[in-house]
Design an enzyme around this catalytic site. Structure first.
Site, PDB file in Angstrom:
ATOM      1  N   HIS A  19      -4.106   3.028   8.223  1.00  0.00           N
ATOM      2  CA  HIS A  19      -2.865   2.600   8.864  1.00  0.00           C
ATOM      3  C   HIS A  19      -1.944   3.796   9.131  1.00  0.00           C
ATOM      4  O   HIS A  19      -1.810   4.674   8.292  1.00  0.00           O
ATOM      5  CB  HIS A  19      -2.088   1.646   7.946  1.00  0.00           C
ATOM      6  CG  HIS A  19      -2.731   0.299   7.799  1.00  0.00           C
ATOM      7  ND1 HIS A  19      -2.549  -0.482   6.683  1.00  0.00           N
ATOM      8  CD2 HIS A  19      -3.539  -0.398   8.628  1.00  0.00           C
ATOM      9  CE1 HIS A  19      -3.212  -1.613   6.840  1.00  0.00           C
ATOM     10  NE2 HIS A  19      -3.821  -1.587   7.990  1.00  0.00           N
ATOM     11  N   GLU A  46       0.846  -1.183   0.000  1.00  0.00           N
ATOM     12  CA  GLU A  46       0.000   0.000   0.000  1.00  0.00           C
ATOM     13  C   GLU A  46       0.883   1.234   0.000  1.00  0.00           C
ATOM     14  O   GLU A  46       2.114   1.129   0.043  1.00  0.00           O
ATOM     15  CB  GLU A  46      -0.947  -0.004   1.204  1.00  0.00           C
ATOM     16  CG  GLU A  46      -0.252  -0.017   2.555  1.00  0.00           C
ATOM     17  CD  GLU A  46      -1.203  -0.385   3.697  1.00  0.00           C
ATOM     18  OE1 GLU A  46      -2.026  -1.303   3.530  1.00  0.00           O
ATOM     19  OE2 GLU A  46      -1.104   0.236   4.766  1.00  0.00           O
TER      20      GLU A  46
END
Lengths: 96, 292
Positions: free
Chosen positions: B251, B213
């Site tokens: 995150h 990511e």
């Protein structure tokens, strides 16, 4: 979940809501309860599609099936996306 | 041969009396993991979830021979819990905790490096799903029922996308050898590259799926490692193509702050290193089925 719904609905471009949760430490029954509560408390006004998978999925699906709120369910990510998009088209057809 | 844990690995649950810990301990035990003890400072010599509880990891190791731990300890104390595991001589530690301050993790990593290389603990996480080797052992919070055993190794920052991949693979009749969640934090115990090395040596794995990511250098490092040192096939998915720059997307480590950190750039790097990139998260199963 009610807070999330409110936030998303505050954008008037939104024509459908897709709740996609694959639960690990999260649990599908918690999500399902949250969705039902949010939809009971709020005037959602757009189609809602819910896809649940992972921890406690059977319990989550049961809660949704037994609830009074009107929503569409899906089992896979692809299905969830397709049904969400289709729900927008259906609404547009109904209004148009 | 599973690469991190197997059905014989003796596991101690750090922070076992907490609500999350209790639920997931029961899930792990049901899955077949050899959980032998728990710790909770002050609750030593009691029992919880059918397991003996110890005040310290060292005591648990002395009494039960525990070799690996899973940490379910709140952020203010989690770094200490990891260092306690190091001191107790554990081989492997999975830390589930989300929210450990980055400076605490820097302290943990420095501390781990003071131990000799051969005796160093392997840390997975924090802020991760853990590890599962289907049909053998679960050291984490993944839902076990979505996995089946087979030749695909998975390494993922996102827990959810890791589950999505495993679930789709199962639909295609393809199984997973080991799935490792390395977590969503900017400073983690082990990176993509660390686990690629292990998968390259693992006879049970023939293809590795890397789920990355936005944010940080781990994917680029992994791509270069795969290009230069791996014979086994690696395939990748990078989440966050539509993420705006400078915004933390869930995150703590998922933020585009520098060059090379966006999804588009990481995809480019993958392709340059001859690693095929899966375009959509609904395509994991079909894409890998074509490669097997």
């Amino acid at each position: 979940m009610a807070k999330a719904f409110r936030l998303v609905l505050s954008d008037d471009r939104v024509e459908a809501i897709l709740v996609n949760v694959f639960a690990g430490i999260n649990r599908c029954d918690w999500v399902a309860e949250g969705v039902v509560k949010a939809m009971t408390e709020l005037e959602v006004g757009v189609p809602v599609v819910v896809r649940l998978a992972g921890t406690n999925v059977e319990e989550g699906r049961r809660i949704l099936a037994e609830s009074d709120v009107e929503l569409t369910t899906a089992e896979t990510l692809a299905e969830a996306g397709a049904r969400a998009v289709a729900s927008v088209s259906r609404e547009a057809l109904r209004e148009g | 041969m599973s690469i991190v844990i197997d059905e014989t690995t003796k596991v101690v649950v750090q922070g076992i009396t907490g609500r999350m810990a209790t639920f997931h301990t029961e899930e792990m035990v049901e899955y077949g993991t050899n959980v032998v003890a728990g710790t909770s400072p002050g609750k030593g010599e009691t029992e919880h979830a059918g397991l003996p509880v110890f005040d310290t990891v060292k005591n648990a190791v002395t009494e039960t021979g525990a070799e690996a731990s899973i940490v379910f300890v709140p952020p203010p104390f989690a770094a200490d819990a990891i260092m306690e595991a190091v001191d107790a001589g554990l081989r492997t530690c999975v830390c589930i905790t989300d929210g450990i301050p980055a400076q605490d993790m820097m302290k943990v990593k420095r501390y781990m490096r003071t131990k000799r290389v051969e005796r160093r603990m392997q840390l997975i996480g924090p802020n991760c799903a853990g590890v599962i080797s289907p049909d053998r052992a679960l050291l984490g919070i993944m839902p076990g029922h979505i996995y089946t055993s087979g030749p695909v190794g998975i390494i993922s920052r996102s827990g959810t996308l890791g589950y999505e991949a495993a679930s789709q693979l199962k639909e295609e009749g393809i199984g997973v050898s080991t799935s490792i969640g390395i977590g969503g934090d900017p400073i983690n115990g082990s990176s993509f590259k660390d686990h690629l090395q292990a998968f390259e040596q693992d006879p049970d794995t023939s293809i590795v799926l890397l789920i990355g990511e936005i944010g940080g250098p781990q994917e680029a490092e992994a791509a270069e490692f795969a290009r230069d040192h791996m014979h086994k096939k690696v395939v990748a998915y990078i989440a966050g193509l539509s993420a705006p720059k400078g915004r933390t997307m869930g995150h703590a480590g998922a933020i585009v702050t520098g060059s090379g950190e966006s999804a588009a750039e990481k995809i480019e790097i993958m392709r340059e290193c001859r690693i095929p990139v899966i375009e959509r998260p609904s395509d994991f199963g079909a894409a890998i089925a074509k490669m097997i």
